[in-house]
Each structure stands twice: as structure tokens, then as C-alpha cells.
Motif scaffolding. Structure first.
Motif, PDB file in Angstrom:
ATOM      1  N   PHE A 278      17.152  19.741  42.617  1.00  0.00           N
ATOM      2  CA  PHE A 278      18.244  20.729  42.591  1.00  0.00           C
ATOM      3  C   PHE A 278      17.786  22.083  42.063  1.00  0.00           C
ATOM      4  CE2 PHE A 278      19.589  19.147  38.234  1.00  0.00           C
ATOM      5  CZ  PHE A 278      19.704  20.372  37.589  1.00  0.00           C
ATOM      6  N   LEU A 279      16.722  22.085  41.224  1.00  0.00           N
ATOM      7  CA  LEU A 279      16.218  23.383  40.747  1.00  0.00           C
ATOM      8  C   LEU A 279      15.447  24.119  41.848  1.00  0.00           C
ATOM      9  CD1 LEU A 279      15.018  22.593  37.104  1.00  0.00           C
ATOM     10  CD2 LEU A 279      17.071  23.822  37.810  1.00  0.00           C
ATOM     11  N   ARG A 280      14.752  23.323  42.688  1.00  0.00           N
ATOM     12  CA  ARG A 280      13.962  23.920  43.769  1.00  0.00           C
ATOM     13  C   ARG A 280      14.861  24.691  44.748  1.00  0.00           C
ATOM     14  NH1 ARG A 280      10.936  19.301  46.494  1.00  0.00           N
ATOM     15  NH2 ARG A 280      12.989  18.944  47.351  1.00  0.00           N
ATOM     16  N   ILE A 281      16.068  24.187  44.931  1.00  0.00           N
ATOM     17  CA  ILE A 281      16.972  24.840  45.892  1.00  0.00           C
ATOM     18  C   ILE A 281      18.122  25.513  45.137  1.00  0.00           C
ATOM     19  CG2 ILE A 281      16.410  23.482  47.939  1.00  0.00           C
ATOM     20  CD1 ILE A 281      18.756  21.599  47.228  1.00  0.00           C
ATOM     21  N   TRP A 282      17.780  26.209  44.034  1.00  0.00           N
ATOM     22  CA  TRP A 282      18.813  26.800  43.185  1.00  0.00           C
ATOM     23  C   TRP A 282      19.747  27.766  43.911  1.00  0.00           C
ATOM     24  CZ3 TRP A 282      18.713  32.067  42.464  1.00  0.00           C
ATOM     25  CH2 TRP A 282      17.517  32.712  42.784  1.00  0.00           C
ATOM     26  N   PRO A 283      19.298  28.491  44.941  1.00  0.00           N
ATOM     27  CA  PRO A 283      20.283  29.355  45.622  1.00  0.00           C
ATOM     28  C   PRO A 283      21.413  28.536  46.280  1.00  0.00           C
ATOM     29  CG  PRO A 283      18.048  30.012  46.182  1.00  0.00           C
ATOM     30  CD  PRO A 283      17.944  28.696  45.497  1.00  0.00           C
ATOM     31  N   GLN A 284      21.125  27.262  46.595  1.00  0.00           N
ATOM     32  CA  GLN A 284      22.162  26.415  47.196  1.00  0.00           C
ATOM     33  C   GLN A 284      22.921  25.609  46.151  1.00  0.00           C
ATOM     34  OE1 GLN A 284      20.592  23.818  50.357  1.00  0.00           O
ATOM     35  NE2 GLN A 284      18.861  25.207  50.486  1.00  0.00           N
ATOM     36  N   THR A 285      22.308  25.384  44.990  1.00  0.00           N
ATOM     37  CA  THR A 285      22.934  24.475  44.028  1.00  0.00           C
ATOM     38  C   THR A 285      23.547  25.182  42.815  1.00  0.00           C
ATOM     39  OG1 THR A 285      20.735  24.151  43.066  1.00  0.00           O
ATOM     40  CG2 THR A 285      21.492  22.475  44.607  1.00  0.00           C
ATOM     41  N   ILE A 286      22.889  26.224  42.334  1.00  0.00           N
ATOM     42  CA  ILE A 286      23.376  26.888  41.116  1.00  0.00           C
ATOM     43  C   ILE A 286      24.169  28.167  41.444  1.00  0.00           C
ATOM     44  CG2 ILE A 286      22.702  27.823  38.860  1.00  0.00           C
ATOM     45  CD1 ILE A 286      21.747  24.943  39.226  1.00  0.00           C
TER      46      ILE A 286
ATOM     47  N   ASN B 230      29.728  20.144  40.960  1.00  0.00           N
ATOM     48  CA  ASN B 230      28.261  20.087  41.036  1.00  0.00           C
ATOM     49  C   ASN B 230      27.707  18.730  40.636  1.00  0.00           C
ATOM     50  OD1 ASN B 230      26.779  22.760  41.733  1.00  0.00           O
ATOM     51  ND2 ASN B 230      28.638  23.335  40.644  1.00  0.00           N
ATOM     52  N   ALA B 231      28.287  18.127  39.599  1.00  0.00           N
ATOM     53  CA  ALA B 231      27.825  16.796  39.184  1.00  0.00           C
ATOM     54  C   ALA B 231      28.043  15.798  40.317  1.00  0.00           C
ATOM     55  CB  ALA B 231      28.568  16.354  37.927  1.00  0.00           C
ATOM     56  N   TYR B 232      29.200  15.894  40.944  1.00  0.00           N
ATOM     57  CA  TYR B 232      29.543  14.978  42.042  1.00  0.00           C
ATOM     58  C   TYR B 232      28.601  15.171  43.228  1.00  0.00           C
ATOM     59  CZ  TYR B 232      32.480  12.371  45.295  1.00  0.00           C
ATOM     60  OH  TYR B 232      32.941  11.447  46.201  1.00  0.00           O
ATOM     61  N   THR B 233      28.484  16.419  43.668  1.00  0.00           N
ATOM     62  CA  THR B 233      27.682  16.707  44.857  1.00  0.00           C
ATOM     63  C   THR B 233      26.221  16.308  44.649  1.00  0.00           C
ATOM     64  OG1 THR B 233      29.097  18.622  45.109  1.00  0.00           O
ATOM     65  CG2 THR B 233      27.195  18.515  46.553  1.00  0.00           C
ATOM     66  N   ASN B 234      25.714  16.519  43.432  1.00  0.00           N
ATOM     67  CA  ASN B 234      24.297  16.243  43.174  1.00  0.00           C
ATOM     68  C   ASN B 234      23.934  14.781  43.432  1.00  0.00           C
ATOM     69  OD1 ASN B 234      21.870  17.684  42.092  1.00  0.00           O
ATOM     70  ND2 ASN B 234      21.858  15.860  40.803  1.00  0.00           N
ATOM     71  N   THR B 235      24.719  13.871  42.872  1.00  0.00           N
ATOM     72  CA  THR B 235      24.377  12.451  43.057  1.00  0.00           C
ATOM     73  C   THR B 235      24.753  11.962  44.452  1.00  0.00           C
ATOM     74  OG1 THR B 235      26.432  11.970  41.911  1.00  0.00           O
ATOM     75  CG2 THR B 235      24.411  11.668  40.656  1.00  0.00           C
ATOM     76  N   ALA B 236      25.895  12.437  44.974  1.00  0.00           N
ATOM     77  CA  ALA B 236      26.310  11.991  46.315  1.00  0.00           C
ATOM     78  C   ALA B 236      25.244  12.391  47.328  1.00  0.00           C
ATOM     79  CB  ALA B 236      27.656  12.606  46.684  1.00  0.00           C
ATOM     80  N   PHE B 237      24.831  13.657  47.276  1.00  0.00           N
ATOM     81  CA  PHE B 237      23.839  14.155  48.226  1.00  0.00           C
ATOM     82  C   PHE B 237      22.467  13.542  47.949  1.00  0.00           C
ATOM     83  CE2 PHE B 237      20.895  17.186  50.080  1.00  0.00           C
ATOM     84  CZ  PHE B 237      21.457  17.352  51.331  1.00  0.00           C
ATOM     85  N   GLY B 238      22.101  13.484  46.668  1.00  0.00           N
ATOM     86  CA  GLY B 238      20.778  12.958  46.301  1.00  0.00           C
ATOM     87  C   GLY B 238      20.572  11.539  46.795  1.00  0.00           C
ATOM     88  N   PHE B 239      21.566  10.686  46.584  1.00  0.00           N
ATOM     89  CA  PHE B 239      21.421   9.295  47.022  1.00  0.00           C
ATOM     90  C   PHE B 239      21.490   9.199  48.541  1.00  0.00           C
ATOM     91  CE2 PHE B 239      22.222   4.830  47.647  1.00  0.00           C
ATOM     92  CZ  PHE B 239      21.493   4.245  46.621  1.00  0.00           C
ATOM     93  N   PHE B 240      22.423   9.945  49.136  1.00  0.00           N
ATOM     94  CA  PHE B 240      22.573   9.843  50.594  1.00  0.00           C
ATOM     95  C   PHE B 240      21.329  10.347  51.322  1.00  0.00           C
ATOM     96  CE2 PHE B 240      23.633  11.689  54.702  1.00  0.00           C
ATOM     97  CZ  PHE B 240      23.970  10.523  55.367  1.00  0.00           C
ATOM     98  N   ILE B 241      20.754  11.449  50.842  1.00  0.00           N
ATOM     99  CA  ILE B 241      19.565  11.992  51.518  1.00  0.00           C
ATOM    100  C   ILE B 241      18.410  10.987  51.414  1.00  0.00           C
ATOM    101  CG2 ILE B 241      18.480  13.345  49.648  1.00  0.00           C
ATOM    102  CD1 ILE B 241      19.076  14.730  53.125  1.00  0.00           C
TER     103      ILE B 241
END
Lengths: 307, 258
Positions: B22-30, B76-87
């Protein structure tokens, strides 16, 4: 000690497909073992269950005496898996894919980096270590899968069609590497469609078809069961009809090539003598197909007839 | 090497990988949360808020600040794990974890740590924005920390649950779009539920986000529409429930093992 013991393993998928009908076989520690079968035979299901990616319906699996039902985590520590499909994050760098996998097996980062350097150099990937995996060619991705599976130095390496789609030069490099790690003590289980690969690498062979074990033996015993081999003979003269041979059946493939069936009790000397008597000179000779391939086709076709 | 050492190394590796993602893609996440919340503060806090006056005894911009921070945190907390696991399921690399000798709770902990950290990082960014607009002050510092942590954890767990069952990209956007956003907007971010009619007030009490927003608001400005203890009980209860639920589905491989 047995590296892998499978007893009465059954798998029925949710859609009702019965992939495994209670198969049993074992692999000795240190062996180079081939698990062969046509598409849909149950090879990948078996490997999936052993590596815990697929849930079994029934049966028992032991890895180095650890029952996977009771000592799952201990059993899993010993396995390295090279799956059939590429399955790493396409955005991660090569070095990260390898070091992360080491971490999931408890290998500290420092140790993982040293091992990663060794294996990546060994398989010609070191220069690409900072590239994203998406940028690798198919052959490099195959090699990366092998490095990833070896990074925690497993005692049992399972490869599900590791050389599919790989050019012959790279395939031979991979064979040499697999033989080297096998000689160092790693037990290797290989599924492959290239029967030449199984014949040249593996001492023990199990053939599975339609969820049943058709053959489970060592390679020499298996090849002894082969009754007839077909040889292609290249001729120095052109022919329009096949010669009539007393003890061999033959067909003309083209005007310079002849296919001859040779039974196990017959000799090639006798064949050359008969051809010589008819004034036919042979310039070269080869198997029509690889010996294991002929055996494989015999066995899997017989299995279908029995059903 | 004993199992505890393997678990610790695996946990650190997984959480490091996910945080790095999520830090690598900070323009999309933060950044999106920072931009959106700046606009909320500007439009609702300054332009509209100036005409609204006080809400429950505090300026409107101070009233909405906790809700806006919480909105960014839980999304953000929700999207991070939902996307992380799904990807991981989509690309197949979830198998790297499934074949490894680690229990399900290590996988759960690794993903949720990253979700919690993203929630907190974005929360801090939005707090920074709030300070620019409202002169941010904290009434109950430790309570604020506990609520932001628990809310991030709860929604990381919820996101993971979603990611496990998701079969395509639509499945991970449906819940945030059609459930999470309405619950957040109707969770007392922009208004006090005491302003609502009895029917809407009663209905609002079924919204879990209301309890988080109010508990967080109590931590920052010292006011809440509901009992703090009830809010904390609901927050902790739902966290425990989702933890147990996630371990159950991960253990059985529901949604990702054949």
C-alpha cells in the motif's frame, strides 16, 4: 524412510466429479519419482491435496512420517511446491518473491538473501533480481518458480509440469539442476507430459488414469513390459513399396524411411541381416516414439477399455 | 527452528509485504482520502459550516472532524485487506501462504496488521488536514487511540472476510459502495442523531458506524450522542465475532480451496 505415503486417497469435487478413487502409493526418500497420466487423470489433484491447496475427501497422507491430519505444519515444512500455473504477484520484484516465500517458512531475511543469491545465480536469474516478475519471459518465470520452491531447502520437492512450454535448451538445463539437487538428497516428485523427461530423469514411475493407479513400479521393470518397439530406419535407396521381411512387419513411411516393429524376443542384428540380404542399406535408426510413451499409451488405453 | 519462530517470521514477512504494497502505490491508497477530506472540510466545515453555527456546543468543523477522520480510517482499513486478499487469489500468489507451514491466525494477523496500519496512516493524514481547518485538539487522547485502533481492526477483519469470498473485482467494490458508504454517511458524521425524528433516531442505533464515530468524537471533542460503554462493547464484540469468523473460513479454506 518414505518421503511420501498416500493411502486410499479419494477426492470428489463439489460438482460431483470423482477425481481420485482411493489411490495408494509411496515415494522413498531420495527418489526421483514420476507421476504420469493423461490430462484429467488426477495428477494435479493428488499434488494439490499433498500441498494442501485442495481438500481431500478421504484417505491418509504422510510426509516423512508426519501424518498430515495430525502434524500438518510439521509435514508442510518438508515440502517445496512448483505448481503448474505461474502464481506469484506480478508487481513484486524477483528477489522479493523469493525472500518472502522464505519468510513464510520461517527463514530469517538475512539467511533468505544469501540463499536467494545462490539459487538465483544457479538458475541464471540473478541479473533480473530487481525486475518485476511481470517483465520475465515464460522460461525465466518457470525458473523463478523452482527457486521459490527451494528457498526453504525442502526435503521433498514436488514439480507439477515444470518444463511445460519451455524450450529444449532450458529444459535440459533444468533437468541437470533437478538431477543435481536430487543427488544432494532432495526427493523429487515430477509430473510431466514429456515422457522423454520422465524416462531420462526418474527411477520410479506411477501412472494414474481416471483417478486410479494403473502402474506403480520402477522404470526398468516397466520398460521390460514393453512387448514391441517401433523403429524408423532411414534408407540409402528410394523405395516405392515396403520390402517383405520374414520375421518383421514393416510399412513404408516415405520413399527413404521404413517403420519396423521389433518384438522383445527379436534382435536388431537379425533385422539388419534380412535387410542386407535384400540389398537394403540402413543409414540411421531411431525409435518412432520414446519407449515410455509407447508403454504409457498401452497402459492408459487398456485402462479405458477395461472401463 | 520451532513453530513460534516460524510464525513470527512469517507474520513479519506477510505484514511487511502488505504494508509495502500500500505504500508503493500511495497515490492510490493514501492521497485520495487526503484530497476528499480536504474538500469535505472546505465545503462542509468552512463554507456551509460557518452558517450552521454550533452543533452540540462545538463548531461545525470540530463536530464533523472526528466523523471524517473515522470515515477515512474505516474505508481504507476495509479496502486494504479486501483488495490485498482478493488480488492474492486473483494472481494465485495466495497459494504461497497456503502451502507454508503457518496456521490461519498468522495469515489473518498479517493481513489485518497492514489494514490497521493503513487505516492509522490515512487517519493521521486526515488529522493533519483537520488541524489546518479547525485547530484540532484532543479531549481523551488514549480513548482516541483505542477507538481508531479498534475501528481499523474491525474493518480490516470485515474487509478480509469480503476478500475471501470475492470472486471478481465487482465483489470487493459492492460492499464499500452499497453498504459501507451509506452506513458512514448515515452514521452521524455530519449531524447529531438528537436532531433526528424518533423513527430515524431509533433506526440509526442499528448502524454500527454510529458507535465508532461517536466514541471517536468523544475521544476528540468530548461529546457523544450515545453511551461510551455501549459503543466500546459493540466495537469489541464485533471485532471478536469477525476474528472468529475469519479464522473459521481460513481454516476450512472456504472461498479459496477446492
Amino acid at each position: 524412510m518414505k518421503a511420501l505415503e498416500i493411502n486410499n486417497l479419494k477426492k470428489t469435487y463439489a460438482n460431483g466429479v470423482q477425481a481420485l478413487n482411493g489411490i495408494s502409493f509411496s515415494v522413498e526418500e531420495g527418489a526421483f519419482f514420476a507421476l504420469l497420466g493423461p490430462n484429467g487423470a488426477g495428477k494435479s489433484t493428488t499434488i494439490g491435496i499433498v500441498s494442501t491447496l485442495v481438500n481431500k475427501t478421504a484417505g491418509q497422507i504422510k510426509i516423512f512420517d508426519h501424518d498430515m491430519s495430525d502434524d500438518l505444519l510439521l509435514a508442510k515444512r518438508n515440502i517445496g511446491l512448483v505448481p503448474q500455473e505461474f502464481n506469484f504477484s506480478t508487481f513484486d520484484k524477483v528477489i522479493d518473491v523469493v525472500c518472502n516465500q522464505a519468510g513464510y517458512y520461517g527463514v530469517p531475511r538475512k539467511v533468505a538473501k544469501v540463499r536467494a543469491e545462490y539459487y538465483l545465480k544457479k538458475l541464471g536469474l540473478w541479473e533480473k533480481r530487481n525486475h518485476q516478475t511481470v517483465a520475465l519471459s515464460g522460461g525465466l518465470k518457470r525458473r523463478l518458480m523452482i527457486v521459490r520452491a527451494l528457498i526453504h531447502e525442502p526435503k521433498l520437492l514436488i514439480l507439477d509440469e515444470p518444463t511445460a512450454g519451455v524450450d529444449i535448451e532450458l529444459r535440459r538445463t533444468m533437468w541437470d539442476f533437478l538431477q543435481e539437487i536430487n543427488q544432494k538428497g532432495t526427493t523429487v516428485i515430477l509430473t510431466t507430459h514429456y515422457l522423454e523427461e520422465a524416462e531420462s530423469l526418474c527411477e520410479n514411475i506411477t501412472i494414474i488414469d481416471q483417478g486410479n493407479i494403473v502402474v506403480n513400479t520402477d522404470k526398468k521393470s516397466l520398460l521390460r513390459q514393453l512387448n514391441t518397439e517401433t523403429f524408423i530406419l532411414d534408407l540409402d535407396v528410394s523405395m516405392t513399396v515396403a520390402p517383405i521381411l520374414e520375421k518383421y512387419s514393416c510399412t513404408l513411411i516415405d520413399e527413404h524411411s521404413l517403420a519396423v516393429n521389433v518384438k522383445r524376443e527379436q534382435s536388431l542384428n537379425q533385422l539388419f541381416a534380412e535387410l542386407g540380404q535384400q540389398g537394403i542399406t540402413i543409414t540411421s535408426l531411431r525409435n518412432k516414439s520414446n519407449r515410455l510413451e509407447e508403454m504409457f499409451l498401452d497402459l492408459t488405453q487398456n485402462s479405458k477399455k477395461e472401463q | 527452528m520451532n513453530q513460534a519462530q516460524i510464525n513470527l517470521t512469517a507474520y513479519l514477512t506477510l505484514s511487511r509485504r502488505e504494508v509495502h504494497r500500500f505504500l508503493r502505490i500511495w497515490p492510490q491508497t493514501i492521497m485520495p482520502s487526503a484530497v476528499t477530506m480536504t474538500l469535505y472540510f472546505l465545503v462542509f466545515g468552512k463554507f456551509v459550516g460557518a452558517r450552521i453555527g454550533l452543533m452540540d456546543g462545538v463548531s461545525y468543523v470540530d463536530f464533523i472532524a472526528p466523523g471524517l477522520i473515522m470515515m477515512a480510517v474505516i474505508t481504507n482499513a476495509y479496502t486494504n485487506t479486501a483488495f490485498g486478499f482478493f488480488i492474492g487469489k486473483f494472481q494465485g500468489n495466495i497459494e504461497e501462504l497456503l502451502v507454508a507451514p503457518i496456521p490461519s491466525w498468522v495469515i489473518l494477523l498479517g493481513y489485518t496488521t497492514s489494514g490497521v496500519l493503513r487505516g492509522i496512516v490515512v487517519g493521521l493524514v486526515v488529522i493533519g488536514v483537520a488541524m489546518i481547518f479547525g485547530g484540532f485538539s484532543v479531549a481523551h487522547f488514549w480513548l482516541m487511540l483505542v477507538v481508531i485502533f479498534l475501528s481499523s481492526l474491525l474493518f480490516s477483519l470485515a474487509g478480509l472476510f469480503n476478500g475471501v469470498f470475492a470472486k471478481n473485482f465487482d465483489d470487493i467494490s459492492i460492499v464499500p459502495t452499497f453498504l459501507l458508504t451509506p452506513l458512514t454517511y448515515l452514521g452521524g458524521v455530519f449531524y447529531s442523531i438528537n436532531l433526528l425524528s424518533p423513527f430515524w433516531k431509533k433506526l440509526s442505533l442499528f448502524n454500527p458506524v454510529l458507535y465508532m464515530v461517536n466514541a471517536f468524537r468523544y475521544g476528540i471533542v468530548g461529546i457523544s450522542d450515545i453511551s461510551l460503554w455501549l459503543a466500546m462493547t459493540i466495537l469489541i464484540g464485533m471485532t471478536v465475532l469477525l476474528t472468529v469468523g475469519n479464522i473459521y473460513i481460513l481454516d476450512r479454506g472456504i472461498g479459496f480451496r477446492a
